[in-house]
Design a protein around this motif. Structure first.
Motif, short mmCIF file in Angstrom:
data_model
loop_
_atom_site.label_atom_id
_atom_site.label_comp_id
_atom_site.label_asym_id
_atom_site.label_seq_id
_atom_site.Cartn_x
_atom_site.Cartn_y
_atom_site.Cartn_z
N ILE A 165 1.63 -4.39 -6.49
CA ILE A 165 1.98 -5.71 -5.97
C ILE A 165 1.84 -5.72 -4.45
O ILE A 165 1.26 -6.63 -3.86
CB ILE A 165 3.41 -6.10 -6.38
N ALA A 166 2.37 -4.68 -3.81
CA ALA A 166 2.30 -4.60 -2.35
C ALA A 166 0.86 -4.54 -1.86
O ALA A 166 0.50 -5.18 -0.85
CB ALA A 166 3.07 -3.38 -1.86
N LEU A 167 0.01 -3.80 -2.54
CA LEU A 167 -1.40 -3.69 -2.14
C LEU A 167 -2.17 -4.98 -2.37
O LEU A 167 -3.22 -5.21 -1.74
CB LEU A 167 -2.06 -2.53 -2.89
N PHE A 168 -1.68 -5.84 -3.26
CA PHE A 168 -2.35 -7.09 -3.56
C PHE A 168 -1.77 -8.29 -2.80
O PHE A 168 -2.41 -9.34 -2.71
CB PHE A 168 -2.24 -7.41 -5.06
N HIS A 169 -0.55 -8.17 -2.27
CA HIS A 169 0.22 -9.35 -1.89
C HIS A 169 -0.44 -10.23 -0.82
O HIS A 169 -0.22 -11.44 -0.80
CB HIS A 169 1.64 -8.96 -1.46
N ASP A 170 -1.25 -9.66 0.05
CA ASP A 170 -1.89 -10.45 1.10
C ASP A 170 -3.41 -10.39 1.04
O ASP A 170 -4.08 -10.55 2.08
CB ASP A 170 -1.42 -9.97 2.48
N LEU A 171 -3.99 -10.20 -0.12
CA LEU A 171 -5.45 -10.18 -0.25
C LEU A 171 -6.02 -11.59 -0.30
O LEU A 171 -6.78 -11.95 -1.20
CB LEU A 171 -5.87 -9.39 -1.50
N TYR A 172 -5.64 -12.41 0.68
CA TYR A 172 -6.13 -13.79 0.72
C TYR A 172 -7.61 -13.80 1.09
O TYR A 172 -8.19 -12.78 1.45
CB TYR A 172 -5.29 -14.63 1.69
N GLU A 173 -8.22 -14.97 1.02
CA GLU A 173 -9.67 -15.08 1.06
C GLU A 173 -10.29 -14.93 2.45
O GLU A 173 -11.24 -14.17 2.65
CB GLU A 173 -10.10 -16.43 0.46
N LEU A 174 -9.78 -15.68 3.43
CA LEU A 174 -10.39 -15.72 4.76
C LEU A 174 -9.39 -15.30 5.83
O LEU A 174 -8.19 -15.44 5.65
CB LEU A 174 -10.87 -17.15 5.08
N PRO A 175 -9.89 -14.79 6.98
CA PRO A 175 -8.98 -14.54 8.10
C PRO A 175 -8.21 -15.82 8.40
O PRO A 175 -8.81 -16.89 8.56
CB PRO A 175 -9.92 -14.17 9.25
N TRP A 176 -6.88 -15.74 8.46
CA TRP A 176 -6.08 -16.96 8.51
C TRP A 176 -6.00 -17.61 9.89
O TRP A 176 -5.78 -18.83 9.99
CB TRP A 176 -4.67 -16.68 8.00
N GLN A 177 -6.20 -16.86 10.96
CA GLN A 177 -5.98 -17.42 12.29
C GLN A 177 -7.10 -18.36 12.70
O GLN A 177 -8.25 -17.95 12.81
CB GLN A 177 -5.80 -16.29 13.30
N ASN A 178 -6.76 -19.62 12.90
CA ASN A 178 -7.70 -20.67 13.31
C ASN A 178 -8.83 -20.86 12.30
O ASN A 178 -9.94 -21.19 12.65
CB ASN A 178 -8.27 -20.36 14.70
N ASN A 179 -8.49 -20.66 11.04
CA ASN A 179 -9.49 -20.79 9.98
C ASN A 179 -8.93 -21.57 8.80
O ASN A 179 -9.44 -21.49 7.71
CB ASN A 179 -9.89 -19.38 9.49
N ASP A 180 -7.86 -22.31 9.07
CA ASP A 180 -7.11 -22.89 7.96
C ASP A 180 -6.81 -24.37 8.18
O ASP A 180 -5.71 -24.83 7.96
CB ASP A 180 -5.80 -22.11 7.79
N TYR A 181 -7.79 -25.11 8.64
CA TYR A 181 -7.56 -26.52 8.91
C TYR A 181 -7.63 -27.33 7.61
O TYR A 181 -8.69 -27.73 7.16
CB TYR A 181 -8.58 -27.02 9.94
N LYS A 182 -6.46 -27.53 7.05
CA LYS A 182 -6.36 -28.25 5.78
C LYS A 182 -5.63 -29.57 6.01
O LYS A 182 -4.74 -29.66 6.86
CB LYS A 182 -5.63 -27.39 4.75
N LYS A 183 -5.98 -30.58 5.24
CA LYS A 183 -5.42 -31.91 5.43
C LYS A 183 -3.93 -31.94 5.10
O LYS A 183 -3.13 -32.54 5.81
CB LYS A 183 -6.18 -32.92 4.56
N ASN A 184 -3.55 -31.31 4.00
CA ASN A 184 -2.17 -31.34 3.53
C ASN A 184 -1.39 -30.19 4.15
O ASN A 184 -1.79 -29.03 4.04
CB ASN A 184 -2.15 -31.25 2.00
N PHE A 185 -0.26 -30.48 4.78
CA PHE A 185 0.53 -29.44 5.44
C PHE A 185 0.92 -28.35 4.46
O PHE A 185 0.91 -27.16 4.79
CB PHE A 185 1.79 -30.06 6.05
N PHE A 186 1.28 -28.72 3.24
CA PHE A 186 1.73 -27.74 2.25
C PHE A 186 0.58 -26.96 1.61
O PHE A 186 0.79 -26.15 0.72
CB PHE A 186 2.58 -28.41 1.17
N ASN A 187 -0.65 -27.21 2.09
CA ASN A 187 -1.80 -26.42 1.66
C ASN A 187 -2.21 -25.39 2.71
O ASN A 187 -3.18 -24.67 2.53
CB ASN A 187 -3.00 -27.33 1.36
N LYS A 188 -1.45 -25.32 3.80
CA LYS A 188 -1.79 -24.40 4.87
C LYS A 188 -1.49 -22.95 4.49
O LYS A 188 -0.86 -22.68 3.46
CB LYS A 188 -1.09 -24.82 6.16
N HIS A 189 -1.93 -22.05 5.33
CA HIS A 189 -1.91 -20.62 5.03
C HIS A 189 -0.58 -20.09 4.49
O HIS A 189 -0.54 -19.41 3.47
CB HIS A 189 -2.29 -19.83 6.28
#
Length: 248
Positions: free
Chosen positions: A95-119
């Motif tokens: 679980i620990a090794l998987f917990h942050d295997l998100y898709e893209l680098p999150w910093q300044n790469n997450d401009y989503k319309k819905n606030f609750f869809n952010k990183h």
């Protein structure tokens, strides 16, 4: 540690892994047990990519891979202290090794319309999807799958996770999600909706393996990596204005 150069890991990542193992003062026996569980995951090319701080910066100067490995080793130490059975320790480490295997680098790469869809709200969902996509052999058994996915999805508790409704979460890996087997998609959706309040859900993991990862993650991130309110806020929004100024 002797033998790391035989584990099909890039040389710079071998050194990083060895440094982290030494930082947490694991004995040779503990290193061996941890690596037996971790190496099949760490040697994957996607995990290797996340160990590069230039490609995947995570908190401050820490790469995503370094953060994940620190969480996993602390999780292992906490589970050992509680004298858990080997199978419980193995699940917690995965679980620990998987917990942050998100898709893209999150910093300044997450401009989503819905606030609750952010990183901050969606990255546990993306991590669960990627883990199930890249390591399908570890998600075949029903109980194992349920515990691991639930632990990944709720590792941020008490911070909420996005309650998933098929295609409305603006996931960066939506296509991967759609290709997953139906039973795994149901696992992810149902877990993300537990204790739901509108767009998000406030629930800790049902299982002790997930809860101990959540504890380790906070000790590593808040205790050692995140040094300011600005850094914490950036983790939620995905927008780091200080990093933008530095790049300029």
């Amino acid at each position: 540690m002797k033998g790391l150069n035989k584990l099909k890991i890039k040389s710079e990542n071998q050194q990083l892994l060895n440094n982290i193992l030494n930082k947490f003062k694991l004995s040779e026996e503990e290193k061996k047990e941890f690596l037996e569980i971790a190496i099949p995951i760490v040697k994957h090319e996607e995990f290797q990519k996340r160990m590069n701080s230039d490609i995947f910066p995570h908190h401050a100067k820490v790469s995503l891979g370094e953060h994940i490995l620190s969480d996993a080793i602390l999780t292992y130490k906490l589970a050992k202290k509680k004298k858990w059975k080997k199978e419980n320790r193995e699940r917690a480490i995965r679980i620990a090794l998987f917990h942050d295997l998100y898709e893209l680098p999150w910093q300044n790469n997450d401009y989503k319309k819905n606030f609750f869809n952010k990183h901050g709200f969606t990255h546990p969902i993306e991590a669960a999807i990627n883990a199930a996509t890249w390591y399908p052999e570890l998600f075949k058994e029903e109980v194992e799958r349920e515990i691991i996915l639930d632990g990944i999805i709720h590792h941020m508790f008490p911070f909420p996770v996005r309650a998933l409704n098929e295609k409305d979460a603006e996931l960066h890996n939506q296509e991967k999600f759609e290709k997953l087997p139906t039973h795994i998609k149901k696992n992810i959706i149902n877990s993300s909706k537990r204790k739901r309040i509108k767009a998000v859900a406030f629930s800790r993991s049902r299982y002790k393996e997930g809860r101990i990862v959540s504890k380790a993650d906070k000790k590593v991130a808040i205790g050692k990596e995140l040094k300011s309110f600005h850094a914490l806020l950036a983790c939620i929004t995905g927008h780091n204005s200080k990093l933008q100024k530095k790049d300029k």
